[in-house]
Design a protein around this motif. Structure first.
Motif, PDB file in Angstrom:
ATOM      1  N   VAL A 234       0.859  -1.185   0.000  1.00 13.92           N
ATOM      2  CA  VAL A 234       0.000   0.000   0.000  1.00 13.92           C
ATOM      3  C   VAL A 234       0.895   1.234   0.000  1.00 13.92           C
ATOM      4  O   VAL A 234       1.737   1.398   0.889  1.00 13.92           O
ATOM      5  CB  VAL A 234      -0.932   0.014   1.220  1.00 13.92           C
ATOM      6  CG1 VAL A 234      -1.825   1.263   1.189  1.00 13.92           C
ATOM      7  CG2 VAL A 234      -1.787  -1.251   1.251  1.00 13.92           C
ATOM      8  N   GLU A 235       0.708   2.092  -0.995  1.00 14.24           N
ATOM      9  CA  GLU A 235       1.490   3.317  -1.113  1.00 14.24           C
ATOM     10  C   GLU A 235       0.560   4.512  -0.944  1.00 14.24           C
ATOM     11  O   GLU A 235      -0.361   4.720  -1.741  1.00 14.24           O
ATOM     12  CB  GLU A 235       2.176   3.391  -2.474  1.00 14.24           C
ATOM     13  CG  GLU A 235       3.088   2.206  -2.778  1.00 14.24           C
ATOM     14  CD  GLU A 235       3.597   2.229  -4.210  1.00 14.24           C
ATOM     15  OE1 GLU A 235       4.227   3.237  -4.602  1.00 14.24           O
ATOM     16  OE2 GLU A 235       3.326   1.254  -4.938  1.00 14.24           O
ATOM     17  N   VAL A 236       0.799   5.281   0.107  1.00 15.89           N
ATOM     18  CA  VAL A 236      -0.024   6.446   0.425  1.00 15.89           C
ATOM     19  C   VAL A 236       0.805   7.706   0.225  1.00 15.89           C
ATOM     20  O   VAL A 236       1.936   7.798   0.700  1.00 15.89           O
ATOM     21  CB  VAL A 236      -0.527   6.383   1.883  1.00 15.89           C
ATOM     22  CG1 VAL A 236      -1.350   7.620   2.228  1.00 15.89           C
ATOM     23  CG2 VAL A 236      -1.335   5.110   2.121  1.00 15.89           C
ATOM     24  N   THR A 237       0.238   8.673  -0.483  1.00 14.24           N
ATOM     25  CA  THR A 237       0.914   9.941  -0.726  1.00 14.24           C
ATOM     26  C   THR A 237       0.029  11.078  -0.227  1.00 14.24           C
ATOM     27  O   THR A 237      -1.150  11.169  -0.596  1.00 14.24           O
ATOM     28  CB  THR A 237       1.212  10.148  -2.216  1.00 14.24           C
ATOM     29  OG1 THR A 237       1.976   9.042  -2.705  1.00 14.24           O
ATOM     30  CG2 THR A 237       1.985  11.441  -2.442  1.00 14.24           C
ATOM     31  N   GLY A 238       0.610  11.925   0.605  1.00 15.57           N
ATOM     32  CA  GLY A 238      -0.125  13.075   1.114  1.00 15.57           C
ATOM     33  C   GLY A 238       0.036  14.284   0.225  1.00 15.57           C
ATOM     34  O   GLY A 238       0.844  14.300  -0.712  1.00 15.57           O
ATOM     35  N   ARG A 239      -0.744  15.288   0.512  1.00 18.85           N
ATOM     36  CA  ARG A 239      -0.646  16.539  -0.238  1.00 18.85           C
ATOM     37  C   ARG A 239       0.546  17.348   0.269  1.00 18.85           C
ATOM     38  O   ARG A 239       0.884  17.320   1.440  1.00 18.85           O
ATOM     39  CB  ARG A 239      -1.935  17.355  -0.083  1.00 18.85           C
ATOM     40  CG  ARG A 239      -3.145  16.635  -0.645  1.00 18.85           C
ATOM     41  CD  ARG A 239      -4.352  17.537  -0.762  1.00 18.85           C
ATOM     42  NE  ARG A 239      -5.484  16.779  -1.287  1.00 18.85           N
ATOM     43  CZ  ARG A 239      -5.674  16.521  -2.570  1.00 18.85           C
ATOM     44  NH1 ARG A 239      -4.802  16.988  -3.460  1.00 18.85           N
ATOM     45  NH2 ARG A 239      -6.728  15.825  -2.975  1.00 18.85           N
ATOM     46  N   ARG A 244       8.277  16.860  -1.179  1.00 18.60           N
ATOM     47  CA  ARG A 244       8.192  17.053   0.265  1.00 18.60           C
ATOM     48  C   ARG A 244       6.896  16.496   0.859  1.00 18.60           C
ATOM     49  O   ARG A 244       6.631  16.647   2.044  1.00 18.60           O
ATOM     50  CB  ARG A 244       8.299  18.549   0.605  1.00 18.60           C
ATOM     51  CG  ARG A 244       9.672  19.140   0.316  1.00 18.60           C
ATOM     52  CD  ARG A 244       9.689  20.631   0.622  1.00 18.60           C
ATOM     53  NE  ARG A 244       9.260  20.913   1.992  1.00 18.60           N
ATOM     54  CZ  ARG A 244      10.045  20.832   3.059  1.00 18.60           C
ATOM     55  NH1 ARG A 244      11.313  20.436   2.912  1.00 18.60           N
ATOM     56  NH2 ARG A 244       9.595  21.126   4.267  1.00 18.60           N
ATOM     57  N   ALA A 245       6.082  15.862   0.034  1.00 24.47           N
ATOM     58  CA  ALA A 245       4.815  15.310   0.518  1.00 24.47           C
ATOM     59  C   ALA A 245       5.062  14.062   1.365  1.00 24.47           C
ATOM     60  O   ALA A 245       6.030  13.321   1.155  1.00 24.47           O
ATOM     61  CB  ALA A 245       3.915  14.972  -0.662  1.00 24.47           C
ATOM     62  N   LEU A 246       4.159  13.840   2.310  1.00 28.59           N
ATOM     63  CA  LEU A 246       4.231  12.637   3.134  1.00 28.59           C
ATOM     64  C   LEU A 246       4.037  11.407   2.268  1.00 28.59           C
ATOM     65  O   LEU A 246       3.130  11.338   1.436  1.00 28.59           O
ATOM     66  CB  LEU A 246       3.124  12.679   4.192  1.00 28.59           C
ATOM     67  CG  LEU A 246       2.931  11.394   5.018  1.00 28.59           C
ATOM     68  CD1 LEU A 246       4.125  11.180   5.943  1.00 28.59           C
ATOM     69  CD2 LEU A 246       1.633  11.441   5.796  1.00 28.59           C
TER      70      LEU A 246
END
Length: 287
Positions: A234-239, A244-246
């Motif tokens: 599972v790959e989660v990318t934040g805003r 520099r995104a989480l």
């Protein structure tokens, strides 16, 4: 327990489907359910086949008689078509745990089931299954911090149950003898092609409604080098600013019998989900 079976504290649970997962849940309810206030109400199968180990009085042959069983929670572990054909009727009488949430990839089915849950005052539950970090994904989505979500599932070729052109691609993959990416792209068109294999991905779409079935990215990989486990990444990318995104990546190896669609740890996860379905008064709930 001191209360008799008619006590309001008892919660009656019906099972739709009697494959490996259905058999496991039925056995759990019969052996471990009573001390927890749970009773097996019935077991039903699409094929009408034999229900080994299920007492005759708990074998439901006609789903139209569900309303007369006094069931509180119906757990579907059969096929997405069960929810599509019977989901509205079930939600008119009981809470409904949708073990095949790929059914929700069809927009009309999702709309009908959501509406039925509201009208009936019952909850439509979607189990997390093998989705690690589900609650964190949901919280990121609710806060507006979630930008992207990708789920990759790797299994041995014989553990896939595919339809249409994807099955043809699997046959070619088996012939090649190596690791093959069967599919990579939006989740929604994948669900009807792999209804038995990507329910965990469907749970991700429910956990992240801002992305949904069109925004969540899915990848299926056939790999003969993993015959005894299912691997989920599972790959989660934040805003945030580019670079520099989480970013959070998890990798889960679920032991599985050769050729099994469901891994061993998934059984325990489903049982935990059943225990969490205690009635939330309507709407869609992750469990």
């Amino acid at each position: 327990m001191a209360e008799d079976e008619g006590s309001p504290k008892w919660r009656r649970v019906g099972i739709l489907g009697y494959g490996r997962l259905g058999q496991f849940l039925a056995a759990q309810l019969l052996s471990l359910g009573p001390p927890l206030g749970l009773r097996l109400a019935f077991v039903w199968t699409r094929s009408g086949g034999r229900l080994e180990g299920v007492p005759p009085q708990l074998q439901l042959r006609d789903l139209r008689k569900l309303r007369h069983t006094g069931v509180d929670l119906v757990v579907e572990v059969a096929h997405p078509c069960v929810a599509q054909e019977h989901g509205e009727d079930i939600l008119a009488h009981a809470d409904f745990m949708l073990g095949s949430p790929t059914a929700l990839a069809d927009p009309q089915t999702e709309q009908r089931l959501r509406g039925a849950a509201v009208r009936g005052g019952h909850s439509l539950y979607v189990p997390r299954g093998a989705l690690w970090g589900c609650e964190d994904i949901r919280r990121m989505d609710e806060s507006g911090a979630l930008a992207a979500l990708k789920v990759t599932m790797t299994k041995a070729p014989e553990s896939f149950r595919l339809q249409g052109w994807l099955q043809e691609r699997l046959v070619a993959a088996v012939a090649s003898g190596g690791r093959v990416v069967l599919y990579e792209g939006p989740l929604r068109p994948l669900c009807p092609l792999a209804p038995n294999n990507v329910n965990m991905m469907a749970a991700a779409a429910v956990a992240a409604p801002s992305l949904g079935f069109d925004g969540v990215q899915a990848c299926l990989v056939a790999d003969p080098s993993v015959p005894d486990c299912h691997v989920v990444e599972v790959e989660v990318t934040g805003r945030g600013d580019k670079g520099r995104a989480l970013r959070v990546t998890s990798k889960r190896r679920n032991p599985a019998a050769t050729g099994a669609v469901t891994g061993e740890a998934t059984k325990a996860a489903f049982w935990s989900s059943v225990l969490a379905c205690r009635g939330h008064g309507g709407g869609v709930q992750l469990c």
